[in-house]
Design a protein around this motif. Structure first.
Motif, PDB file in Angstrom:
ATOM      1  N   ALA A 276       0.855  -1.195   0.000  1.00 26.25           N
ATOM      2  CA  ALA A 276       0.000   0.000   0.000  1.00 26.25           C
ATOM      3  C   ALA A 276       0.884   1.237   0.000  1.00 26.25           C
ATOM      4  O   ALA A 276       1.407   1.632   1.042  1.00 26.25           O
ATOM      5  CB  ALA A 276      -0.906  -0.020   1.226  1.00 26.25           C
ATOM      6  N   ALA A 278      -0.301   4.061  -1.626  1.00 26.07           N
ATOM      7  CA  ALA A 278      -1.176   5.201  -1.929  1.00 26.07           C
ATOM      8  C   ALA A 278      -1.249   6.179  -0.762  1.00 26.07           C
ATOM      9  O   ALA A 278      -1.222   5.779   0.399  1.00 26.07           O
ATOM     10  CB  ALA A 278      -2.580   4.692  -2.252  1.00 26.07           C
ATOM     11  N   VAL A 280      -3.731   7.809   0.694  1.00 26.03           N
ATOM     12  CA  VAL A 280      -5.203   7.806   0.740  1.00 26.03           C
ATOM     13  C   VAL A 280      -5.669   8.999   1.580  1.00 26.03           C
ATOM     14  O   VAL A 280      -5.139   9.228   2.674  1.00 26.03           O
ATOM     15  CB  VAL A 280      -5.708   6.496   1.391  1.00 26.03           C
ATOM     16  CG1 VAL A 280      -7.229   6.423   1.356  1.00 26.03           C
ATOM     17  CG2 VAL A 280      -5.090   5.291   0.697  1.00 26.03           C
ATOM     18  N   ASP A 282      -7.401  10.892   4.256  1.00 30.67           N
ATOM     19  CA  ASP A 282      -7.926  10.390   5.535  1.00 30.67           C
ATOM     20  C   ASP A 282      -9.407  10.704   5.686  1.00 30.67           C
ATOM     21  O   ASP A 282     -10.130   9.978   6.344  1.00 30.67           O
ATOM     22  CB  ASP A 282      -7.136  11.014   6.694  1.00 30.67           C
ATOM     23  CG  ASP A 282      -5.735  10.415   6.764  1.00 30.67           C
ATOM     24  OD1 ASP A 282      -5.608   9.207   6.517  1.00 30.67           O
ATOM     25  OD2 ASP A 282      -4.777  11.170   7.033  1.00 30.67           O
ATOM     26  N   PRO A 310     -12.328   4.794   5.011  1.00 31.27           N
ATOM     27  CA  PRO A 310     -11.877   3.486   5.509  1.00 31.27           C
ATOM     28  C   PRO A 310     -10.358   3.386   5.418  1.00 31.27           C
ATOM     29  O   PRO A 310      -9.756   3.938   4.490  1.00 31.27           O
ATOM     30  CB  PRO A 310     -12.543   2.490   4.543  1.00 31.27           C
ATOM     31  CG  PRO A 310     -12.892   3.288   3.328  1.00 31.27           C
ATOM     32  CD  PRO A 310     -13.113   4.702   3.784  1.00 31.27           C
ATOM     33  N   ILE A 312      -7.680   1.286   4.280  1.00 29.32           N
ATOM     34  CA  ILE A 312      -7.596   0.130   3.370  1.00 29.32           C
ATOM     35  C   ILE A 312      -6.532  -0.855   3.855  1.00 29.32           C
ATOM     36  O   ILE A 312      -6.764  -2.057   3.947  1.00 29.32           O
ATOM     37  CB  ILE A 312      -7.302   0.610   1.932  1.00 29.32           C
ATOM     38  CG1 ILE A 312      -8.383   1.591   1.489  1.00 29.32           C
ATOM     39  CG2 ILE A 312      -7.192  -0.575   0.967  1.00 29.32           C
ATOM     40  CD1 ILE A 312      -8.042   2.388   0.247  1.00 29.32           C
ATOM     41  N   LEU A 313      -5.353  -0.324   4.155  1.00 27.68           N
ATOM     42  CA  LEU A 313      -4.248  -1.194   4.573  1.00 27.68           C
ATOM     43  C   LEU A 313      -4.598  -1.941   5.858  1.00 27.68           C
ATOM     44  O   LEU A 313      -4.399  -3.166   5.949  1.00 27.68           O
ATOM     45  CB  LEU A 313      -2.976  -0.364   4.770  1.00 27.68           C
ATOM     46  CG  LEU A 313      -1.775  -1.125   5.329  1.00 27.68           C
ATOM     47  CD1 LEU A 313      -1.344  -2.260   4.406  1.00 27.68           C
ATOM     48  CD2 LEU A 313      -0.606  -0.183   5.588  1.00 27.68           C
ATOM     49  N   PHE A 332       3.255   1.857   3.746  1.00 25.89           N
ATOM     50  CA  PHE A 332       4.158   2.994   3.571  1.00 25.89           C
ATOM     51  C   PHE A 332       3.754   4.072   4.567  1.00 25.89           C
ATOM     52  O   PHE A 332       2.584   4.164   4.954  1.00 25.89           O
ATOM     53  CB  PHE A 332       4.071   3.549   2.140  1.00 25.89           C
ATOM     54  CG  PHE A 332       5.164   3.026   1.253  1.00 25.89           C
ATOM     55  CD1 PHE A 332       5.187   1.687   0.887  1.00 25.89           C
ATOM     56  CD2 PHE A 332       6.173   3.860   0.791  1.00 25.89           C
ATOM     57  CE1 PHE A 332       6.194   1.189   0.090  1.00 25.89           C
ATOM     58  CE2 PHE A 332       7.190   3.372  -0.014  1.00 25.89           C
ATOM     59  CZ  PHE A 332       7.207   2.041  -0.370  1.00 25.89           C
ATOM     60  N   ALA A 334       4.166   8.178   4.829  1.00 24.26           N
ATOM     61  CA  ALA A 334       4.682   9.456   4.334  1.00 24.26           C
ATOM     62  C   ALA A 334       4.630  10.416   5.510  1.00 24.26           C
ATOM     63  O   ALA A 334       3.554  10.802   5.947  1.00 24.26           O
ATOM     64  CB  ALA A 334       3.817   9.953   3.184  1.00 24.26           C
ATOM     65  N   LYS A 346       3.328   3.433  13.404  1.00 22.59           N
ATOM     66  CA  LYS A 346       2.362   3.134  12.336  1.00 22.59           C
ATOM     67  C   LYS A 346       2.366   1.639  11.998  1.00 22.59           C
ATOM     68  O   LYS A 346       1.329   1.053  11.717  1.00 22.59           O
ATOM     69  CB  LYS A 346       2.697   3.975  11.100  1.00 22.59           C
ATOM     70  CG  LYS A 346       1.539   4.177  10.174  1.00 22.59           C
ATOM     71  CD  LYS A 346       1.767   5.298   9.178  1.00 22.59           C
ATOM     72  CE  LYS A 346       1.496   6.663   9.748  1.00 22.59           C
ATOM     73  NZ  LYS A 346       1.586   7.750   8.786  1.00 22.59           N
ATOM     74  N   LYS A 350      -1.068  -0.368  12.177  1.00 24.58           N
ATOM     75  CA  LYS A 350      -1.672  -0.980  10.984  1.00 24.58           C
ATOM     76  C   LYS A 350      -1.629  -2.512  11.058  1.00 24.58           C
ATOM     77  O   LYS A 350      -2.305  -3.181  10.290  1.00 24.58           O
ATOM     78  CB  LYS A 350      -0.934  -0.526   9.725  1.00 24.58           C
ATOM     79  CG  LYS A 350      -0.878   0.989   9.532  1.00 24.58           C
ATOM     80  CD  LYS A 350      -2.052   1.505   8.763  1.00 24.58           C
ATOM     81  CE  LYS A 350      -2.004   3.029   8.674  1.00 24.58           C
ATOM     82  NZ  LYS A 350      -3.073   3.591   7.885  1.00 24.58           N
TER      83      LYS A 350
HETATM   84  N1  CTP Z   1      -3.589   3.865   4.118  1.00 21.17           N
HETATM   85  C1  CTP Z   1      -4.705   3.188   3.655  1.00 21.17           C
HETATM   86  N2  CTP Z   1      -5.943   3.725   3.820  1.00 21.17           N
HETATM   87  C2  CTP Z   1      -6.109   4.894   4.469  1.00 21.17           C
HETATM   88  C3  CTP Z   1      -4.988   5.601   4.978  1.00 21.17           C
HETATM   89  C4  CTP Z   1      -3.735   5.053   4.775  1.00 21.17           C
HETATM   90  O1  CTP Z   1      -4.547   2.122   3.051  1.00 21.17           O
HETATM   91  N3  CTP Z   1      -7.323   5.386   4.623  1.00 21.17           N
HETATM   92  C5  CTP Z   1      -2.276   3.257   3.981  1.00 21.17           C
HETATM   93  C6  CTP Z   1      -1.334   3.993   3.066  1.00 21.17           C
HETATM   94  O2  CTP Z   1      -1.428   3.525   1.735  1.00 21.17           O
HETATM   95  C7  CTP Z   1       0.017   3.680   3.685  1.00 21.17           C
HETATM   96  C8  CTP Z   1      -0.278   3.574   5.161  1.00 21.17           C
HETATM   97  O3  CTP Z   1      -1.665   3.289   5.245  1.00 21.17           O
HETATM   98  O4  CTP Z   1       0.503   2.416   3.300  1.00 21.17           O
HETATM   99  C9  CTP Z   1       0.024   4.802   5.971  1.00 21.17           C
HETATM  100  O5  CTP Z   1      -0.532   5.932   5.348  1.00 21.17           O
HETATM  101  P1  CTP Z   1      -0.295   7.384   5.950  1.00 21.17           P
HETATM  102  O6  CTP Z   1      -1.103   8.353   5.162  1.00 21.17           O
HETATM  103  O7  CTP Z   1       1.168   7.640   6.117  1.00 21.17           O
HETATM  104  O8  CTP Z   1      -0.853   7.170   7.404  1.00 21.17           O
HETATM  105  P2  CTP Z   1      -2.248   7.402   8.040  1.00 21.17           P
HETATM  106  O9  CTP Z   1      -2.812   6.091   8.415  1.00 21.17           O
HETATM  107  O10 CTP Z   1      -3.087   8.258   7.164  1.00 21.17           O
HETATM  108  O11 CTP Z   1      -1.834   8.157   9.368  1.00 21.17           O
HETATM  109  P3  CTP Z   1      -1.413   9.732   9.596  1.00 21.17           P
HETATM  110  O12 CTP Z   1      -2.174  10.519   8.565  1.00 21.17           O
HETATM  111  O13 CTP Z   1      -1.823   9.962  10.972  1.00 21.17           O
HETATM  112  O14 CTP Z   1       0.070   9.800   9.424  1.00 21.17           O
END
Ligand code: CTP
Length: 408
Positions: A276, A278, A280, A282, A310, A312-313, A332, A334, A346, A350
């Motif tokens: 994952a 992407a 995504v 939030d 949602p 996804i990961l 991943f 970011a 994280k 996750k």
């Molecule tokens: N991800 C996902 N679905 C979401 C949010 C994140 O699948 N709704 C996945 C991303 O593709 C990535 C990982 O979760 O592999 C972490 O994404 P990131 O945006 O860094 O973290 P968040 O869970 O959004 O946490 P935060 O914004 O608090 O850093």
């Protein structure tokens, strides 16, 4: 570091109008770092001159097995022993038939027959009229060539020099270059199906406006490409980005996080590895309008409400297959700061065995990146490099981990 540095390729040309593309192919191979030794049949010389190919390859072209320039008078032995691969492009229907029969009455077929089978692979880029391609004799020869260990790169589809339209065009030089590069990558994920998410998502505010982020999708596309090069079947679920689809990858375009979730749910049952990447969104707007929101002249601004998307990961990682290890999940992160602490937290949040951290603002849209791999045993840094070379290293690392977890 170029993709074909250190590789020596014998580029064989046989008779066909596609020879004009071989000039470009030769250039592309040398630009990618390979040294290229051109060998031409007499028929190929009817379509393009050895002088052109000599100038592009910077090497004297060979065309005859009686070439007295070789002190031992054995160009078929000398040329084939030096090669990391022999690429026949274009390969005519006649030359395919000759290879199948093991003919050896001119230099190119002779050196193909004389090549050491174990160490010098034979790569074939067929080119011919669509009827010749579809003919049972050609299709039979194609199968036999594969049984004999050759790799056939397939053909393109479209307008042909003869005025007909159909299958049989030689692949374009850039496509062949990618196929050759891919051929040399170790097939560490053969038998795997890799599902990758990439790019941003787009959450609509109204039919013409939306909320998105700066993710370019380049890292996810590079991972899809590297997984394909490593021999996996690859499905890439991509948010709205303008990137070309990596060769051989099945791409599903989506817009919103919920679209991405549903595309992932469609494909995840077949997957053995989920990556994952992407970014995504939030949150999505809770009050997206069906029609464009208009200014009413009063100066009032729209008020947006937000609903959490949602994860996804997390959903995939916590599914029974994710939990049992049948599906190896990679996340991943970011981040803008405190990469190590955020990535470690994280990974646990996750529930994934491997989390790859990077600094978002330093990588979004760039062609290079630096990664920090975090797993239960500790961390590993991958120094700044092109996204494709990092993706190849990451795929190698994932392959090692999936092999280890399969043995446990
Ligand atoms: N991800 C996902 N679905 C979401 C949010 C994140 O699948 N709704 C996945 C991303 O593709 C990535 C990982 O979760 O592999 C972490 O994404 P990131 O945006 O860094 O973290 P968040 O869970 O959004 O946490 P935060 O914004 O608090 O850093």
């Amino acid at each position: 570091m170029n993709d074909l540095d250190g590789k020596h390729i014998v580029l064989g040309l046989t008779g066909g109008i596609a020879c004009y593309k071989s000039a470009e192919l030769c250039r592309a191979l040398t630009k990618a770092g390979a040294t290229v030794q051109v060998v031409m049949t007499a028929a190929a010389e009817q379509f393009i001159t050895p002088i052109t190919m000599q100038a592009l390859s910077q090497r004297v072209v060979y065309g005859s097995q009686w070439d007295a320039r070789e002190p031992n008078n054995m160009p078929h032995i000398n040329l084939s022993r030096e090669a990391d691969a022999i690429l026949i492009a274009p390969c005519s229907a006649d030359f395919m038939a000759r290879l199948v029969q093991g003919r050896a009455d001119e230099l190119l077929s002779l050196l193909c027959l004389a090549r050491p089978l174990e160490t010098v692979p034979l790569l074939i880029a067929p080119a011919m009229n669509r009827e010749m391609w579809a003919h049972p004799a050609t299709q039979r020869n194609l199968k036999q060539l594969e049984l004999d260990g050759a790799t056939v790169f397939g053909v393109g589809q479209g307008d042909q020099a003869c005025g007909e339209t159909g299958d049989g065009r030689m692949l374009e030089p850039q496509e062949l270059l990618l196929d050759v590069i891919s051929f040399f990558q170790p097939k560490v994920l053969k038998g795997h199906h890799v599902l990758v998410t990439a790019g941003p998502t787009y959450e609509a505010i109204d039919p013409v406006r939306g909320i998105t982020n700066l993710s370019s999708g380049k890292m996810g596309f590079a991972i899809a490409c590297a997984a394909r090069e490593a021999g996996a079947d690859v499905t890439l679920v991509a948010g709205p980005v303008g990137l070309p689809t990596p060769r051989g990858v099945n791409r599903v375009d989506i817009k919103s996080a919920r679209d991405m979730l549903s595309a992932v749910q469609t494909h995840v049952d077949r997957a053995t590895i989920f990556v994952a990447t992407a970014a995504v969104a939030d949150w999505r707007t809770g009050n997206a309008a069906d029609q464009k929101i208009k200014k009413d002249g009063s100066g009032a601004t729209p008020v947006l409400s937000f609903v959490e998307n949602p994860d996804i990961l997390a959903a995939v990682a916590q599914s029974p297959r994710g939990q049992s290890g049948a599906l190896f999940c990679v996340g991943f992160a970011a981040e803008s700061h405190d990469l190590l602490a955020n990535a470690q937290a994280k990974r646990l949040r996750k529930g994934v065995p491997l989390l790859v951290g990077n600094i978002g603002p330093a990588t979004f849209g760039q062609d290079d990146n630096a990664l920090l791999l975090v797993d239960a045993d500790g961390t590993q840094e991958m120094a700044r490099a092109s996204k494709l070379s990092l993706a190849r290293k990451l795929i190698a690392s994932i392959a090692t981990r999936t092999r280890a977890s399969a043995q446990n």
